[in-house]
Write a protein that holds these residues in place. Structure first.
Motif, PDB file in Angstrom:
ATOM      1  N   LYS A   7     -37.344  84.682  31.155  1.00 55.52           N
ATOM      2  CA  LYS A   7     -37.908  84.213  32.406  1.00 55.52           C
ATOM      3  C   LYS A   7     -37.738  85.297  33.477  1.00 55.52           C
ATOM      4  CE  LYS A   7     -37.066  79.309  31.514  1.00 55.52           C
ATOM      5  NZ  LYS A   7     -36.374  78.077  31.989  1.00 55.52           N
ATOM      6  N   PRO A   8     -38.645  85.397  34.429  1.00 54.64           N
ATOM      7  CA  PRO A   8     -38.535  86.433  35.473  1.00 54.64           C
ATOM      8  C   PRO A   8     -37.220  86.377  36.245  1.00 54.64           C
ATOM      9  CG  PRO A   8     -40.723  85.475  35.493  1.00 54.64           C
ATOM     10  CD  PRO A   8     -39.914  84.645  34.537  1.00 54.64           C
ATOM     11  N   ASP A   9     -36.699  85.166  36.491  1.00 54.13           N
ATOM     12  CA  ASP A   9     -35.457  85.087  37.275  1.00 54.13           C
ATOM     13  C   ASP A   9     -34.233  85.484  36.464  1.00 54.13           C
ATOM     14  OD1 ASP A   9     -35.089  82.878  35.644  1.00 54.13           O
ATOM     15  OD2 ASP A   9     -35.016  81.412  37.275  1.00 54.13           O
ATOM     16  N   ALA A  10     -34.431  85.770  35.171  1.00 55.68           N
ATOM     17  CA  ALA A  10     -33.334  86.264  34.343  1.00 55.68           C
ATOM     18  C   ALA A  10     -33.332  87.786  34.271  1.00 55.68           C
ATOM     19  CB  ALA A  10     -33.436  85.678  32.931  1.00 55.68           C
ATOM     20  N   CYS A  11     -34.284  88.409  34.965  1.00 53.65           N
ATOM     21  CA  CYS A  11     -34.383  89.874  34.967  1.00 53.65           C
ATOM     22  C   CYS A  11     -33.540  90.480  36.087  1.00 53.65           C
ATOM     23  CB  CYS A  11     -35.830  90.311  35.155  1.00 53.65           C
ATOM     24  SG  CYS A  11     -36.912  89.934  33.757  1.00 53.65           S
ATOM     25  N   LEU A  12     -33.186  91.735  35.898  1.00 50.02           N
ATOM     26  CA  LEU A  12     -32.541  92.538  36.931  1.00 50.02           C
ATOM     27  C   LEU A  12     -33.423  93.753  37.166  1.00 50.02           C
ATOM     28  CD1 LEU A  12     -30.043  93.088  38.745  1.00 50.02           C
ATOM     29  CD2 LEU A  12     -29.093  94.413  36.838  1.00 50.02           C
ATOM     30  N   MET A  13     -33.950  93.891  38.390  1.00 51.85           N
ATOM     31  CA  MET A  13     -34.777  95.047  38.738  1.00 51.85           C
ATOM     32  C   MET A  13     -33.896  96.134  39.311  1.00 51.85           C
ATOM     33  SD  MET A  13     -37.841  96.328  38.923  1.00 51.85           S
ATOM     34  CE  MET A  13     -38.042  98.073  39.349  1.00 51.85           C
ATOM     35  N   ILE A  14     -34.008  97.341  38.761  1.00 50.54           N
ATOM     36  CA  ILE A  14     -33.214  98.480  39.225  1.00 50.54           C
ATOM     37  C   ILE A  14     -34.166  99.532  39.774  1.00 50.54           C
ATOM     38  CG2 ILE A  14     -31.527 100.263  38.613  1.00 50.54           C
ATOM     39  CD1 ILE A  14     -31.994  97.448  36.165  1.00 50.54           C
ATOM     40  N   GLY A  15     -33.999  99.891  41.042  1.00 52.91           N
ATOM     41  CA  GLY A  15     -34.900 100.864  41.645  1.00 52.91           C
ATOM     42  C   GLY A  15     -34.294 101.511  42.876  1.00 52.91           C
ATOM     43  N   ASP A  16     -34.994 102.502  43.403  1.00 55.33           N
ATOM     44  CA  ASP A  16     -34.447 103.281  44.521  1.00 55.33           C
ATOM     45  C   ASP A  16     -35.167 103.045  45.837  1.00 55.33           C
ATOM     46  OD1 ASP A  16     -36.740 104.725  43.409  1.00 55.33           O
ATOM     47  OD2 ASP A  16     -36.219 106.294  44.838  1.00 55.33           O
ATOM     48  N   THR A  17     -36.190 102.195  45.860  1.00 61.94           N
ATOM     49  CA  THR A  17     -36.948 102.012  47.096  1.00 61.94           C
ATOM     50  C   THR A  17     -37.081 100.535  47.459  1.00 61.94           C
ATOM     51  OG1 THR A  17     -39.132 101.820  46.064  1.00 61.94           O
ATOM     52  CG2 THR A  17     -38.320 104.057  46.528  1.00 61.94           C
TER      53      THR A  17
END
Length: 237
Positions: free
Chosen positions: A163-173
């Motif tokens: 599910k999308p809410d089980a994801c972790l987004m890692i980014g620099d901006t």
């Protein structure tokens, strides 16, 4: 607030400034055009210039937030991202990223979520033999809209079977933070790219890391406490 670790079932990584360190080369080249006599912090000025040149949407989104026209500007950013020319350039890897991905492989499904075109994304991943780590590769045209819309993360989540809410987004901006939060995911901001602490937090970062390679120790800390975290949690940061 700190990350909700039990909730995380999949990881989504931005490329430029998160896995790829390429833009620091351009910062060094641009720095000579920002003399200290005219700019109090030439390094900072050069970084912001390259950030604008590479991803004008980041700067525009900050302006839109100030003016209260976020929705309109998101539409403009998406249009620009789909039409801007992706120049061929050499790549560098953020130090420690290969080892970090190797540590995480098999613990969580992982995906690339980039605004780059497919050719540029694959050229970077193949140069450093990183394709083997990822279960999904989402580029600028994979979904109906690109970041800061949530579409790429929704697309990646479906490919990874979570599910999308089980994801972790890692980014620099801030674009990465906005996309992650819009998808219902948690978000980690890294300072090895062009984002700055205050703006990343303002756009929803749940955690700030000095560099992407610190992620493994955050997600799977040493049970004996021998590994000390180099990150700074939002609370008390």
């Amino acid at each position: 607030m700190p990350l909700d670790l039990p909730r995380i079932q999949a990881l989504c990584f931005d490329v430029d400034g998160t896995l790829s360190d390429t833009d620091d080369l351009y910062k060094e080249k641009a720095r000579r055009f920002f003399p200290k006599l005219l700019f109090g912090d030439p390094d900072h000025a050069a970084r912001r210039f390259v950030m604008w040149a590479e991803a004008p949407g980041n700067a525009l989104l900050g302006l839109a937030d100030t003016l209260g026209i976020d929705d309109e500007m998101v539409a403009v950013i998406d249009w620009m991202s789909r039409r801007r020319h992706q120049s061929a350039k050499k790549f560098l890897l953020v130090p420690g990223v290969d080892g970090m991905l190797a540590q995480l492989k098999g613990r969580h499904p992982m995906s690339v979520v980039s605004a780059r075109d497919e050719k540029g994304t694959m050229r970077f991943l193949e140069q450093f033999d990183l394709v083997k780590y990822f279960d999904a590769i989402v580029t600028g045209l994979s979904a109906e809209h690109t970041k800061p819309y949530p579409d790429p993360i929704l697309f990646a989540a479906k490919r990874m079977g979570v599910k999308p809410d089980a994801c972790l987004m890692i980014g620099d901006t801030t674009v990465d933070m906005r996309a992650g939060k819009s998808a219902g995911a948690q978000a980690v901001g890294v300072l090895c790219g062009f984002g700055e602490k205050d703006e990343l937090l303002r756009f929803g970062a749940d955690l700030i890391l000095e560099t992407t390679s610190d992620l493994a120790r955050e997600l799977f800390p040493d049970p004996e406490g021998a590994v000390l975290s180099l990150s700074k949690q939002v609370k008390g940061f």
